[in-house]
Design a protein around this motif. Structure first.
Motif, PDB file in Angstrom:
ATOM      1  N   SER A  63       0.822  -1.219   0.000  1.00 39.02           N
ATOM      2  CA  SER A  63       0.000   0.000   0.000  1.00 39.02           C
ATOM      3  C   SER A  63       0.851   1.262   0.000  1.00 39.02           C
ATOM      4  N   GLN A  64       2.168   1.061  -0.144  1.00 39.01           N
ATOM      5  CA  GLN A  64       3.129   2.167  -0.152  1.00 39.01           C
ATOM      6  C   GLN A  64       3.147   2.929   1.173  1.00 39.01           C
ATOM      7  N   LEU A  65       2.879   2.207   2.261  1.00 41.37           N
ATOM      8  CA  LEU A  65       3.029   2.726   3.614  1.00 41.37           C
ATOM      9  C   LEU A  65       4.297   2.135   4.222  1.00 41.37           C
ATOM     10  N   PRO A  66       4.975   2.868   5.092  1.00 40.39           N
ATOM     11  CA  PRO A  66       6.186   2.330   5.705  1.00 40.39           C
ATOM     12  C   PRO A  66       5.899   1.055   6.504  1.00 40.39           C
ATOM     13  N   SER A  67       6.711   0.031   6.282  1.00 34.98           N
ATOM     14  CA  SER A  67       6.630  -1.186   7.084  1.00 34.98           C
ATOM     15  C   SER A  67       7.810  -1.276   8.045  1.00 34.98           C
ATOM     16  N   LYS A  68       8.961  -0.760   7.618  1.00 33.04           N
ATOM     17  CA  LYS A  68      10.141  -0.725   8.484  1.00 33.04           C
ATOM     18  C   LYS A  68      10.932   0.541   8.183  1.00 33.04           C
ATOM     19  N   VAL A  69      11.405   1.190   9.239  1.00 36.67           N
ATOM     20  CA  VAL A  69      12.246   2.377   9.111  1.00 36.67           C
ATOM     21  C   VAL A  69      13.472   2.178   9.983  1.00 36.67           C
ATOM     22  N   ILE A  70      14.646   2.334   9.393  1.00 40.90           N
ATOM     23  CA  ILE A  70      15.909   2.180  10.119  1.00 40.90           C
ATOM     24  C   ILE A  70      16.623   3.521  10.136  1.00 40.90           C
ATOM     25  N   GLY A  71      16.872   4.035  11.340  1.00 41.41           N
ATOM     26  CA  GLY A  71      17.554   5.304  11.498  1.00 41.41           C
ATOM     27  C   GLY A  71      19.027   5.099  11.782  1.00 41.41           C
ATOM     28  N   LYS A  72      19.891   5.732  10.964  1.00 46.33           N
ATOM     29  CA  LYS A  72      21.337   5.562  11.103  1.00 46.33           C
ATOM     30  C   LYS A  72      22.016   6.908  11.309  1.00 46.33           C
ATOM     31  N   GLU A  73      23.058   6.884  12.124  1.00 47.95           N
ATOM     32  CA  GLU A  73      23.868   8.074  12.317  1.00 47.95           C
ATOM     33  C   GLU A  73      24.800   8.259  11.124  1.00 47.95           C
ATOM     34  N   ALA A  74      25.498   9.399  11.098  1.00 45.15           N
ATOM     35  CA  ALA A  74      26.354   9.728   9.954  1.00 45.15           C
ATOM     36  C   ALA A  74      27.445   8.684   9.728  1.00 45.15           C
ATOM     37  N   ASN A  75      27.878   8.008  10.793  1.00 48.60           N
ATOM     38  CA  ASN A  75      28.925   6.988  10.660  1.00 48.60           C
ATOM     39  C   ASN A  75      28.385   5.634  10.231  1.00 48.60           C
ATOM     40  N   GLY A  76      27.085   5.562   9.962  1.00 52.24           N
ATOM     41  CA  GLY A  76      26.465   4.323   9.506  1.00 52.24           C
ATOM     42  C   GLY A  76      25.927   3.453  10.614  1.00 52.24           C
ATOM     43  N   LYS A  77      26.122   3.835  11.852  1.00 56.87           N
ATOM     44  CA  LYS A  77      25.644   3.050  12.988  1.00 56.87           C
ATOM     45  C   LYS A  77      24.125   3.141  13.102  1.00 56.87           C
ATOM     46  N   THR A  78      23.472   1.978  13.230  1.00 55.80           N
ATOM     47  CA  THR A  78      22.019   1.952  13.414  1.00 55.80           C
ATOM     48  C   THR A  78      21.683   2.376  14.834  1.00 55.80           C
ATOM     49  N   LEU A  79      20.812   3.383  14.950  1.00 52.49           N
ATOM     50  CA  LEU A  79      20.431   3.896  16.259  1.00 52.49           C
ATOM     51  C   LEU A  79      19.020   3.479  16.652  1.00 52.49           C
ATOM     52  N   ILE A  80      18.118   3.394  15.658  1.00 54.64           N
ATOM     53  CA  ILE A  80      16.708   3.127  15.973  1.00 54.64           C
ATOM     54  C   ILE A  80      16.070   2.368  14.815  1.00 54.64           C
ATOM     55  N   GLU A  81      15.081   1.540  15.134  1.00 55.45           N
ATOM     56  CA  GLU A  81      14.329   0.813  14.107  1.00 55.45           C
ATOM     57  C   GLU A  81      12.860   0.807  14.485  1.00 55.45           C
ATOM     58  N   TYR A  82      12.002   1.115  13.503  1.00 58.91           N
ATOM     59  CA  TYR A  82      10.559   1.082  13.715  1.00 58.91           C
ATOM     60  C   TYR A  82       9.948   0.065  12.768  1.00 58.91           C
ATOM     61  N   ASN A  83       9.037  -0.745  13.281  1.00 53.73           N
ATOM     62  CA  ASN A  83       8.284  -1.695  12.466  1.00 53.73           C
ATOM     63  C   ASN A  83       6.803  -1.393  12.627  1.00 53.73           C
ATOM     64  N   TYR A  84       6.119  -1.164  11.483  1.00 51.84           N
ATOM     65  CA  TYR A  84       4.719  -0.756  11.486  1.00 51.84           C
ATOM     66  C   TYR A  84       3.841  -1.879  10.940  1.00 51.84           C
ATOM     67  N   GLU A  85       2.738  -2.130  11.640  1.00 50.17           N
ATOM     68  CA  GLU A  85       1.744  -3.083  11.171  1.00 50.17           C
ATOM     69  C   GLU A  85       0.391  -2.378  11.066  1.00 50.17           C
ATOM     70  N   TYR A  86      -0.439  -2.853  10.126  1.00 53.17           N
ATOM     71  CA  TYR A  86      -1.698  -2.178   9.823  1.00 53.17           C
ATOM     72  C   TYR A  86      -2.848  -3.176   9.822  1.00 53.17           C
ATOM     73  N   ILE A  87      -4.057  -2.645   9.983  1.00 51.67           N
ATOM     74  CA  ILE A  87      -5.263  -3.435   9.804  1.00 51.67           C
ATOM     75  C   ILE A  87      -6.189  -2.684   8.857  1.00 51.67           C
ATOM     76  N   THR A  88      -7.093  -3.437   8.240  1.00 52.42           N
ATOM     77  CA  THR A  88      -8.103  -2.843   7.374  1.00 52.42           C
ATOM     78  C   THR A  88      -9.453  -2.951   8.059  1.00 52.42           C
ATOM     79  N   LEU A  89     -10.104  -1.813   8.260  1.00 51.75           N
ATOM     80  CA  LEU A  89     -11.428  -1.787   8.875  1.00 51.75           C
ATOM     81  C   LEU A  89     -12.467  -1.496   7.814  1.00 51.75           C
ATOM     82  N   GLN A  90     -13.540  -2.279   7.833  1.00 44.89           N
ATOM     83  CA  GLN A  90     -14.581  -2.127   6.828  1.00 44.89           C
ATOM     84  C   GLN A  90     -15.443  -0.912   7.130  1.00 44.89           C
ATOM     85  N   LYS A  91     -15.926  -0.296   6.076  1.00 45.11           N
ATOM     86  CA  LYS A  91     -16.845   0.818   6.207  1.00 45.11           C
ATOM     87  C   LYS A  91     -18.138   0.342   6.851  1.00 45.11           C
TER      88      LYS A  91
END
Length: 277
Positions: A242-270
């Protein structure tokens, strides 16, 4: 995409609501179903040998308003007025007792003030919002009844995204001012799926912007008034179908990973009150 998750104020609360009592979250095409954020898992690598993981989950009612947020054994529940605006949030301790609650004040459709009410009134807080052209441009937060120097944040925009956020606080160690500067992709920010009141309440760049930021430069103002850069982050974003973020990895300037976010979604019917067609 750096996100401050707090259950209670998400480390105290992440929450969603709808713009009216019915289907306020529909797109302009009024779809049969809608996508909502259901879970955010955050892994903090500040201590790489012992990364810290936190999970926030979201429950919705039949009107697709957020009804409950849960994290680390703590729960936040939400109440709405007759027009669908958030009117009260209740924050519970792990033993189920209430820790504090918030009340909301509006000027027509704009959220103007949120008061947090604690058993000890000396701990009460007040947050005030300012606007320009319907965009939040500043907040002021007082942590006591006799507040003389509030914590403040101000926002400047480029289109529908915050380009610069400046925050001030007067801490025990003395006053401090930080500046965050951003660049963005052109895809939908998960929090932009939520309504204005939710985003306004949290009032930080990741909640006020329409897209996902891909870089973040952080500076601190020194005693002479000069900005000193202290961090330069880049964010690698993976998207779902759906072109929504599923994973975001935040890295410092030296390439070190500082933070990671994982997103999950649900679909609700009208939900229909009458049959369509």
């Amino acid at each position: 995409m750096k996100t401050y998750l707090f259950l209670g104020a998400l480390s105290s609360v992440l929450f969603f609501s709808s713009c009216s009592g019915d289907d306020d979250h529909d797109t302009s095409n009024n779809p049969e179903s809608q996508i909502f954020l259901s879970k955010v898992t955050t892994v903090n690598y500040t201590n790489p040998s012992n990364p810290n993981t936190s999970v926030v989950t979201f429950d919705y009612n039949s009107k697709k308003q957020l009804s409950k947020v849960s994290s680390q054994g703590r729960v936040t529940s939400f109440e709405y007025d007759a027009t669908g605006k958030l009117s009260k949030t209740n924050y519970y301790n792990t033993d189920g007792t209430i820790a504090y609650y918030t009340t909301w004040t509006y000027n027509e459709n704009q959220l103007t003030t949120i008061k947090s009410i604690y058993p000890d009134s000396n701990n009460n807080t007040t947050k005030v919002y300012t606007y320009n052209n319907d965009k939040v441009t500043g907040t002021s937060l007082c942590f006591s009844l006799n507040c003389t120097i509030p914590s403040t944040s101000s926002y400047t925009y480029s289109g529908d995204n915050v380009s610069t956020e400046i925050s001030f606080s007067d801490n025990i160690g003395g006053p401090s001012t930080f500046k965050r500067e951003f660049s963005y992709d052109n895809k939908i920010n998960p929090y932009s799926l939520t309504n204005t009141y939710f985003r306004t309440y949290l009032a930080s760049t990741e909640f006020l912007s329409q897209n996902n930021y891909t870089s973040e430069k952080i500076s601190r103002k020194d005693s002479a008034g000069n900005w000193i850069q202290i961090q330069n982050m880049t964010y690698e974003i993976q998207y779902n179908s759906s072109q929504l973020p599923s994973k975001v990895i935040g890295k410092e300037a030296n390439g070190k990973t500082l933070i990671e976010y994982n997103y999950e979604y649900i679909t609700l019917q009208k939900q229909y009150t009458t049959f369509p067609g």
